[in-house]
Scaffold this motif. Structure first.
Motif, mmCIF file in Angstrom:
data_model
loop_
_atom_site.group_PDB
_atom_site.id
_atom_site.type_symbol
_atom_site.label_atom_id
_atom_site.label_comp_id
_atom_site.label_asym_id
_atom_site.label_seq_id
_atom_site.Cartn_x
_atom_site.Cartn_y
_atom_site.Cartn_z
ATOM 1 N N UNK A 139 40.346 31.037 47.297
ATOM 2 C CA UNK A 139 41.165 32.182 46.892
ATOM 3 C C UNK A 139 42.101 31.851 45.726
ATOM 4 N N UNK A 140 42.433 30.544 45.531
ATOM 5 C CA UNK A 140 43.341 30.150 44.451
ATOM 6 C C UNK A 140 42.601 29.591 43.234
ATOM 7 N N UNK A 141 41.258 29.727 43.220
ATOM 8 C CA UNK A 141 40.468 29.243 42.087
ATOM 9 C C UNK A 141 40.776 30.075 40.837
ATOM 10 N N UNK A 142 40.941 29.396 39.696
ATOM 11 C CA UNK A 142 41.336 30.070 38.460
ATOM 12 C C UNK A 142 40.247 31.027 37.961
ATOM 13 N N UNK A 143 38.975 30.632 38.092
ATOM 14 C CA UNK A 143 37.881 31.509 37.647
ATOM 15 C C UNK A 143 37.818 32.777 38.500
ATOM 16 N N UNK A 144 38.161 32.660 39.775
ATOM 17 C CA UNK A 144 38.208 33.831 40.663
ATOM 18 C C UNK A 144 39.287 34.803 40.186
ATOM 19 N N UNK A 145 40.418 34.260 39.813
ATOM 20 C CA UNK A 145 41.514 35.099 39.302
ATOM 21 C C UNK A 145 41.081 35.800 38.014
ATOM 22 N N UNK A 146 40.432 35.059 37.120
ATOM 23 C CA UNK A 146 39.960 35.644 35.849
ATOM 24 C C UNK A 146 38.938 36.745 36.125
ATOM 25 N N UNK A 147 38.033 36.498 37.082
ATOM 26 C CA UNK A 147 37.020 37.495 37.447
ATOM 27 C C UNK A 147 37.684 38.802 37.889
ATOM 28 N N UNK A 148 38.758 38.690 38.649
ATOM 29 C CA UNK A 148 39.426 39.877 39.194
ATOM 30 C C UNK A 148 40.287 40.612 38.164
ATOM 31 N N UNK A 149 40.759 39.902 37.144
ATOM 32 C CA UNK A 149 41.789 40.491 36.263
ATOM 33 C C UNK A 149 41.346 40.731 34.813
ATOM 34 N N UNK A 150 40.401 39.932 34.308
ATOM 35 C CA UNK A 150 40.058 40.009 32.875
ATOM 36 C C UNK A 150 39.228 41.251 32.555
ATOM 37 N N UNK A 151 39.487 41.841 31.406
ATOM 38 C CA UNK A 151 38.644 42.935 30.928
ATOM 39 C C UNK A 151 37.277 42.362 30.525
ATOM 40 N N UNK A 152 36.294 43.237 30.382
ATOM 41 C CA UNK A 152 34.910 42.783 30.168
ATOM 42 C C UNK A 152 34.780 41.836 28.977
ATOM 43 N N UNK A 153 35.431 42.168 27.848
ATOM 44 C CA UNK A 153 35.303 41.326 26.647
ATOM 45 C C UNK A 153 35.988 39.977 26.858
ATOM 46 N N UNK A 154 37.097 39.983 27.626
ATOM 47 C CA UNK A 154 37.795 38.721 27.916
ATOM 48 C C UNK A 154 36.941 37.829 28.811
ATOM 49 N N UNK A 155 36.272 38.450 29.787
ATOM 50 C CA UNK A 155 35.408 37.675 30.690
ATOM 51 C C UNK A 155 34.229 37.083 29.920
#
Length: 367
Positions: A139-155
């Motif tokens: 749950x504290x993995x950084x890529x998981x956080x990015x997956x949940x929060x980043x817009x499509x172009x950022x991902x």
């Protein structure tokens, strides 16, 4: 089979209601207050000149300090979920990463891009993210956080920063070399027991999965025949005055049976089939995790052997062996903790699922 005694043991005092049973089996590592809530919904079709694909809306609500906002809404396609799973496996090789639904559904069940297929996948993706959110480490993995929060172009930009081709090739070569070497020396007994347990579990869960699909298929055929059989009696009653009431009564009875069977099928497709298939995928994941743990230990064993045979550069070897010993210990501890948690989850899911199926069957036959 004593190797699965814990899975097959049922307490005589166990409550009949699945919901009350779930409350009874409270996990020790379950947080008292959840601070991350994820919903996967609103599937949307996209048609381009190259491909057709579905995106899903992922809504996240959180009170965690490391998030810049308390609520996020992004759209993700299946490939994005695959990327997240591979990043979690890369970062945590000996943790049990929840399974994703396969790219293509089993032939004969539902058509790809049908409403039923899309809804089945949506539920599986929702469960995948929430299982990660409930995991004490993932749950504290950084890529998981990015997956949940980043817009499509950022991902998309973040995805391009992954390991290069040579790095991936190196991992593949090591994995192949490890598998060629055969059994692992000095493997702790508990991991041998885990391996034996998973081989038996995999065999049993695959059999259960096949039986469940066969039952569902037979139930569907029975349902389709009844749908044709009922109206025939209604038509027949129009031309047989003397037995018209009896024929209409049979038609009404068949119609009720038809509706009851449809409810029973819905119970199987919503409760039993997805859980069994999820644990078929889990069995494959766990076998891979155990292999990765063995691979780390094989690396340590080969360095120890090299140190014994090599007289020079002993200092460098000793330092490397020390790091590998730490790595093996971390891998072992991570897997031990995750194993207990997974087993507890699995047993709770199985109890809940089979009790639910039993209750549905009781209602069906009473009706």
């Amino acid at each position: 089979d004593t190797s699965l005694a814990e899975v097959n043991s049922f307490s005589p005092s166990m409550p009949m209601s699945p919901s009350s049973m779930i409350n009874k089996y409270k996990f020790q590592d379950e947080p008292e207050l959840r601070d991350l809530f994820i919903t996967v919904d609103d599937p949307e079709s996209h048609i381009t000149a190259i491909e057709t694909f579905i995106t899903y809306r992922v809504i996240t609500k959180t009170s965690r300090g490391e998030f810049d906002s308390s609520e996020y809404e992004v759209r993700r396609r299946y490939q994005d979920f695959l990327w997240l799973k591979s990043k979690l496996e890369e970062a945590h090789p000996t943790l049990i990463i929840p399974p994703l639904p396969e790219k293509f559904i089993m032939k004969g069940m539902v058509e790809r891009f049908s409403d039923e297929f899309i809804e089945t996948r949506r539920k599986a993706l929702h469960k995948f993210l929430n299982r990660i959110a409930d995991h004490p480490t993932l749950t504290f993995n950084e890529d998981f956080k990015i997956f949940l929060t980043a817009q499509s172009w950022e991902l998309s930009s973040h995805k391009k920063q992954g390991p290069g081709l040579l790095s991936r090739m190196g991992q593949t070569v090591r994995a192949v070399a490890s598998s060629v070497r055969g059994g692992v020396k000095n493997r702790p007994e508990m991991f041998t027991e885990m391996n034996d347990y998973m081989e038996t579990f995999s065999q049993k869960i695959n059999v259960l999965d096949k039986i469940a699909h066969r039952i569902y298929k037979e139930e569907r055929e029975y349902f389709n025949e009844m749908k044709e059989y009922g109206p025939i009696h209604t038509l027949w009653s129009a031309s047989e005055e003397d037995i018209a009431d009896s024929l209409k009564g049979v038609a009404s009875c068949i119609d009720k049976c038809c509706k009851a069977t449809e409810k029973r099928m819905a119970g199987l497709s919503e409760n039993l089939l997805p859980i069994l298939h999820e644990y078929v995928l889990y069995s494959e994941i766990l076998m891979s995790v155990l292999k990765r743990r063995d691979q780390i230990q094989s690396e340590l064993n080969s360095r120890v052997d090299a140190l014994v045979n090599k007289k020079t550069e002993k200092y460098l070897f000793s330092e490397e062996i020390g790091k590998l010993e730490d790595k093996v210990e971390c891998a072992n501890n991570a897997l031990k903790a995750d194993w207990d948690r997974w087993k507890q989850n699995m047993q709770c899911d199985m109890r809940s699922t089979f009790t639910s199926v039993a209750e549905n069957n009781l209602r069906y036959y009473e009706e």
